[in-house]
Structures are given as C-alpha cells and as structure tokens.
Design an enzyme around this catalytic site. Structure first.
Site, PDB file in Angstrom:
ATOM      1  N   SER A  99       1.353   2.798   5.031  1.00 12.75           N
ATOM      2  CA  SER A  99       2.189   3.417   6.056  1.00 12.75           C
ATOM      3  C   SER A  99       2.793   2.422   7.042  1.00 12.75           C
ATOM      4  CB  SER A  99       1.424   4.506   6.817  1.00 12.75           C
ATOM      5  OG  SER A  99       1.042   5.547   5.924  1.00 12.75           O
TER       6      SER A  99
ATOM      7  N   GLY B 151       0.801  -1.207   0.000  1.00 15.91           N
ATOM      8  CA  GLY B 151       0.000   0.000   0.000  1.00 15.91           C
ATOM      9  C   GLY B 151       0.840   1.267   0.000  1.00 15.91           C
ATOM     10  N   HIS B 152       0.150   2.407  -0.089  1.00 15.14           N
ATOM     11  CA  HIS B 152       0.839   3.687  -0.152  1.00 15.14           C
ATOM     12  C   HIS B 152       1.626   3.957   1.137  1.00 15.14           C
ATOM     13  CE1 HIS B 152      -3.115   4.524   1.682  1.00 15.14           C
ATOM     14  NE2 HIS B 152      -2.486   5.458   2.378  1.00 15.14           N
ATOM     15  N   ASN B 153       2.806   4.565   0.951  1.00 15.58           N
ATOM     16  CA  ASN B 153       3.697   4.984   2.041  1.00 15.58           C
ATOM     17  C   ASN B 153       4.364   3.826   2.778  1.00 15.58           C
ATOM     18  OD1 ASN B 153       2.864   7.577   1.403  1.00 15.58           O
ATOM     19  ND2 ASN B 153       1.489   7.760   3.138  1.00 15.58           N
TER      20      ASN B 153
END
Length: 375
Positions: free
Chosen positions: A284, A264-266
C-alpha cells in the site's frame, strides 16, 4: 550483420568525420575492439585503450583528434551515453524468438492471439487471455487466465504472469519475473503482537495484551485484485510483483524496474520511475512520478513518496517524503544532513582521543589546585 558507419551516424544524429563506408558489426571497449568494431571511447581516459585495440572507427569525446589516435573515422555526439541507447538498440539482435506459435506451446482455445505474435516452446496461455499484436513470448513462460499482454510486449523465457494481470504495450519482462503472485497478508482472530507493537511503538510488552503468545495462528487474506502495468515499462529478472488485495497493484507508464525487486500488494508506482536492484516496497505504499530508488532501498507500508524524489543506496524510508527531496540513510533524512553525519562519524575516533586528553588535563589541573590549597 554489418552496418555502414554512415548509417549508424545518421541513426544516432552523430557528426561523422572520416570514412563513412567502414563496415561495423558490433560495439566494443577500445582495448578489445577489432577492425569491424565501433570502439566506445567517449572520454580522454580511453585513449590508451584505442592504442591497444585495432578499431578503425570510434565514438569519441568532443575535440578529440581521431587521426592522431590512429583511426580512419570517428563519430561525435553531444551526449555520448545517450547515444549508447540508440547504438545498442541498433546492434542488438534480440532474443531470437521465432515468429509464429511453436508446436509445443499449450494455448487455451478461448485465448486471443493478435497478429504477428511469436510464441516459443512450452509456453502456456490460460483461458480468456489476450495477447497483443507483435508480442513475443519466450520459452517456458506461463500466462494466467484472463491476463492481457499489450502489443509488441516482450516476455523473456521463464516469466510468470498471474490471472487477470494487465500489461501494456512494449513492456519488457526479463527471465524469472513473477507478476501477479498473491500478496503477503495475514491476520489473527484477536489483536496480534504486530498490531500491539505498531500501536505502542514498543512501549507495551508483546503478548501482554492480545499478543500471539496465546497460541493464535495466522489466517490468510486472499488477494482478489490483480496487477496493472502501463506502456513501456521494463521489469528485471527475478522481480516479484504482488497482486492487490481488493484493488490492483499499479505501475505507471515508462517506469523501469531492476532485478530482484519486490513490490508488495496494493503498491502504486507513478510514471517514469527508476527502481534499482534489491529494492523492497511494502504493501500500500504510493510512489510518485519520476522517483529514483537506488539499490537496496526499503520503503515502509502505507506511506507516500512525492514526485521527483531521489533516494540514495540502502536508504530506509519509514515516513512520507515531500516532492523533490534527495534523501539518504536509515532512517532516511535529507541527503545533505546524512552526509554531514557521516563526516562527523569519521571524526569521532579523533574527537574521543582529544576528549580523553582534555579529561586528563582537567584532572591534572584539579589535582594541582587541590594540592596547592592544602599547602
């Protein structure tokens, strides 16, 4: 292409016994090996297979009598499985991407191509992209604007690289991998049901205060970050790596990612990690160095997994994990604890039967005591 057995021995640092002049064209399992194959018989359980095949040479376990096994030569190595890495590298013909730029490739004039690149049919390279020396790019691959691909990187056919993604040297990405897709990030004007549940852990009814039952719709948060991948990373087929929301999603040097993984993002992953098939890591989350996540592990968002953690297959990790832990289960706990729980679960049917018998015995005793008092 044939290799002399003595050359293979030298490349592997193996001890050669017998004929070093034997030609070797490929490796094979013992029972399927022909005369020019190097049979991989690295433990005694493969001895029967050697008798079924026609191999003249094999990699054998230490102490094996290669003459008695009907061979003309043998290689001995201290760590056979590690030797397979060197052997398969030497015998792998590669993806067959022709040197130079194929005539059907569409390359923006502002893109920079390093020396000795190989770019296959129908490749698209966007404006300002930079391709390192010796990189190989398979057919139908798309590289977005401003992306960077390091020296000697290999993109197999059908890879998709998003805008501004930075990929290090000698990275391998297999077919269908998507690197730099937008993150899955949405928000509602007021507090959503997800936020309510996260805060109350289910104690508050969804929609009772600020939930989405009032007709709120989800608003997209755009991904302005990119993806940064270190040197010597490998990315499996059909893996998806989301770009960061503001900062970049990052993958450290030497990490190996299997097929069908989603990051996922980050997300931040350290160096020399092993991320196996169907792992999902939510936004994250931070993963330390040398972490191993076995197949189908799930990692919750915004948590940290320390260095050298090993998570068994299908583990679901909801909270931080301290460095050096071996975990298993859902929710993931110490591996030895989960194994004890599994053993206890297997004993439950027998224990329930014993409990029912004890209850019956106690009831009979109570009935007898009651009747004796009446008498």
């Amino acid at each position: 292409m044939a290799h002399r057995l003595s050359d293979i021995a030298a490349a592997l640092g193996a001890r050669l016994e017998g004929r070093g002049d034997l030609p070797i064209t490929h490796a094979a399992e013992p029972a399927e090996a022909g005369e020019t194959a190097l049979a991989l018989a690295m433990s005694p359980k493969y001895a029967e297979g050697l008798a079924q095949g026609q191999a003249r040479a094999a990699i054998l376990w230490e102490g094996a009598d290669w003459r008695a096994l009907g061979l003309q030569a043998a290689l001995f190595v201290p760590r056979p499985r590690y030797a397979m890495a060197g052997l398969t590298r030497a015998l792998d013909p590669g993806p067959g991407i022709a040197p130079g730029v194929h005539g059907s490739a569409l390359i923006d004039p502002s893109a920079e191509l390093g020396a000795d690149v190989a770019i296959g049919p129908f490749v698209v390279i966007g404006a300002g992209a930079r391709i390192g020396a010796g990189a190989r790019i398979g057919a139908h691959t798309v590289i977005g604007e401003g992306a960077e691909l390091g020296p000697e990187a290999l993109l197999m056919p059908g890879v998709r690289i998003g805008a501004r993604v930075k990929i290090g040297a000698r990275v391998i990405a297999h077919s269908g991998a998507v690197i730099g897709s937008d993150g899955f990030s949405f928000v509602t004007p007021d507090k959503s049901s997800v936020e309510t549940v996260r805060e109350s852990l289910g104690a508050q009814e969804v929609g009772a205060e600020g939930g989405t039952d009032g007709g709120q719709s989800w608003t997209r948060i755009h991904s302005l970050g990119a993806v940064e991948i270190g040197d010597d990373v490998e990315i499996g087929a059909n893996t998806a790596i989301d770009r960061g929301t503001i900062r970049s999603t990052r993958i450290g040097r030497g990490t190996k990612i299997d097929n069908l993984v989603h990051l996922g993002h980050n997300v931040e992953i350290g160096e020399d990690c092993l991320i196996c098939g169907q792992v999902g890591i939510a936004g994250s989350a931070r993963i330390g160095n040398r972490v191993v996540l076995a197949g189908q592990c799930g990692v919750s968002d915004n948590i940290f997994i320390g260095d050298d953690v090993v998570a068994g297959g299908s583990s679901k990790i909801y909270t931080n994990v301290a460095a050096g832990r071996a975990v298993l289960g859902s929710p993931a706990t110490r591996m030895e604890t989960q194994i004890d729980l599994y053993k206890a679960q297997r004993r439950l049917p027998k224990m329930l039967t014993q409990l029912a018998e004890l209850q019956k015995t106690v009831k009979n005793l109570a009935d007898k005591l009651g009747s004796s008092k009446t008498d």
